[in-house]
Design a protein around this motif. Structure first.
Motif, short mmCIF file in Angstrom:
data_model
loop_
_atom_site.label_atom_id
_atom_site.label_comp_id
_atom_site.label_asym_id
_atom_site.label_seq_id
_atom_site.Cartn_x
_atom_site.Cartn_y
_atom_site.Cartn_z
N SER A 90 0.86 -1.18 0.00
CA SER A 90 0.00 0.00 0.00
C SER A 90 0.89 1.23 0.00
CB SER A 90 -0.88 0.02 1.25
OG SER A 90 -1.63 -1.15 1.35
N ILE A 91 0.40 2.29 -0.60
CA ILE A 91 1.16 3.54 -0.64
C ILE A 91 0.18 4.71 -0.52
CG2 ILE A 91 1.10 3.62 -3.16
CD1 ILE A 91 3.97 4.79 -3.06
N VAL A 92 0.60 5.73 0.21
CA VAL A 92 -0.23 6.93 0.37
C VAL A 92 0.70 8.13 0.54
CG1 VAL A 92 -0.45 6.72 2.89
CG2 VAL A 92 -2.18 7.96 1.61
N ARG A 93 0.32 9.23 -0.05
CA ARG A 93 1.03 10.49 0.18
C ARG A 93 0.34 11.15 1.37
NH1 ARG A 93 4.31 14.43 -1.10
NH2 ARG A 93 3.57 16.55 -1.29
N VAL A 94 1.01 11.23 2.49
CA VAL A 94 0.43 11.71 3.73
C VAL A 94 -0.13 13.12 3.58
CG1 VAL A 94 0.91 12.28 6.15
CG2 VAL A 94 1.87 10.20 5.13
N ASP A 95 0.55 13.98 2.83
CA ASP A 95 0.07 15.36 2.65
C ASP A 95 -1.25 15.44 1.89
OD1 ASP A 95 2.27 16.30 4.01
OD2 ASP A 95 3.37 16.89 2.21
N ASP A 96 -1.65 14.36 1.21
CA ASP A 96 -2.92 14.34 0.49
C ASP A 96 -4.10 13.90 1.36
OD1 ASP A 96 -1.60 15.16 -1.77
OD2 ASP A 96 -1.46 13.14 -2.65
N VAL A 97 -3.84 13.50 2.60
CA VAL A 97 -4.88 13.02 3.51
C VAL A 97 -5.20 14.12 4.52
CG1 VAL A 97 -5.53 11.26 5.18
CG2 VAL A 97 -4.03 10.66 3.25
N GLU A 98 -6.48 14.41 4.69
CA GLU A 98 -6.92 15.43 5.65
C GLU A 98 -6.74 14.91 7.08
OE1 GLU A 98 -8.24 19.11 6.75
OE2 GLU A 98 -8.08 18.45 4.66
N PRO A 99 -5.94 15.60 7.92
CA PRO A 99 -5.80 15.17 9.31
C PRO A 99 -7.13 15.29 10.06
CG PRO A 99 -4.06 16.69 8.70
CD PRO A 99 -5.08 16.72 7.60
N LYS A 100 -7.32 14.40 11.05
CA LYS A 100 -8.51 14.41 11.89
C LYS A 100 -8.08 14.56 13.34
CE LYS A 100 -10.95 11.20 8.86
NZ LYS A 100 -11.51 9.86 8.74
N PRO A 101 -8.90 15.19 14.18
CA PRO A 101 -8.53 15.32 15.59
C PRO A 101 -8.64 13.98 16.34
CG PRO A 101 -10.65 16.37 15.17
CD PRO A 101 -10.13 15.90 13.85
N SER A 102 -7.72 13.76 17.25
CA SER A 102 -7.75 12.58 18.11
C SER A 102 -8.95 12.65 19.05
CB SER A 102 -6.46 12.53 18.93
OG SER A 102 -6.58 11.67 20.03
N LYS A 103 -9.56 11.51 19.32
CA LYS A 103 -10.69 11.47 20.25
C LYS A 103 -10.27 11.84 21.67
CE LYS A 103 -13.14 7.94 17.64
NZ LYS A 103 -13.52 6.53 17.58
N SER A 104 -9.05 11.48 22.07
CA SER A 104 -8.62 11.72 23.44
C SER A 104 -8.00 13.10 23.67
CB SER A 104 -7.66 10.64 23.91
OG SER A 104 -6.52 10.61 23.10
N SER A 105 -7.12 13.55 22.77
CA SER A 105 -6.42 14.82 23.00
C SER A 105 -6.86 15.95 22.07
CB SER A 105 -4.91 14.63 22.86
OG SER A 105 -4.58 14.33 21.51
N GLY A 106 -7.54 15.60 20.98
CA GLY A 106 -7.94 16.62 19.99
C GLY A 106 -6.82 16.98 19.04
N THR A 107 -5.64 16.37 19.18
CA THR A 107 -4.49 16.66 18.33
C THR A 107 -4.73 16.08 16.93
OG1 THR A 107 -3.06 16.54 20.27
CG2 THR A 107 -1.99 16.40 18.13
N ASP A 108 -4.45 16.88 15.90
CA ASP A 108 -4.64 16.42 14.52
C ASP A 108 -3.65 15.31 14.17
OD1 ASP A 108 -6.76 18.08 13.95
OD2 ASP A 108 -5.55 19.58 12.92
N HIS A 109 -4.14 14.32 13.41
CA HIS A 109 -3.29 13.23 12.97
C HIS A 109 -3.85 12.59 11.72
CE1 HIS A 109 -6.42 10.99 15.05
NE2 HIS A 109 -6.00 9.91 14.43
N VAL A 110 -2.98 11.89 11.01
CA VAL A 110 -3.38 11.06 9.87
C VAL A 110 -3.16 9.62 10.31
CG1 VAL A 110 -2.79 10.33 7.52
CG2 VAL A 110 -2.85 12.76 8.10
#
Length: 125
Positions: free
Chosen positions: A6-26
């Motif tokens: 599998s391959i993905v360009r991380v910059d092409d994925v919209e980050p989402k907030p973490s359920k526990s801390s609210g910190t954005d992540h992919v």
């Protein structure tokens, strides 16, 4: 042995907030279909912090993609230079935080691929 990948360009994925801390992540688990590890890319804006926690069974690898990063490990606050990797065993308390003026970006990989493995830090430090 399978030759699937599998391959993905991380910059092409919209980050989402973490359920526990609210910190954005992919969540690369979803993006890549990972079954034996739990990789995520975390984006910490100035003032952001993940929860101070430990794991039940996951060993974790932390790698600073853009930084320098800052971590609290077993009560000790550390500067982690860009391009540096840190391995932390499950029972050790840890936190990634950003008390600087610029964004920090981390690749964090946990294995085995346990879900909801994090728990509050112990009172040992």
């Amino acid at each position: 042995m399978s030759d699937e990948y599998s391959i993905v360009r991380v910059d092409d994925v919209e980050p989402k907030p973490s359920k526990s801390s609210g910190t954005d992540h992919v969540d690369l688990v979803e993006q890549l279909g990972c079954t034996e590890m739990r990789p995520k890319v975390w984006y910490l804006s100035p003032g952001d912090a993940m929860s101070y926690h430990r794991q039940t069974e996951q060993e974790e690898l932390y790698y600073v993609l853009r930084g320098p990063g800052r971590m609290k490990i077993a009560g000790e606050l550390l500067d982690v230079p860009e391009g540096t990797a840190v391995r932390i065993p499950p029972e050790t308390n840890r936190q990634v935080l950003n008390d600087t003026d610029s964004e920090h970006v981390w690749l964090i990989v946990g294995a085995p691929p346990a879900t909801d493995d994090g728990r509050p830090a112990s009172g040992d430090d």
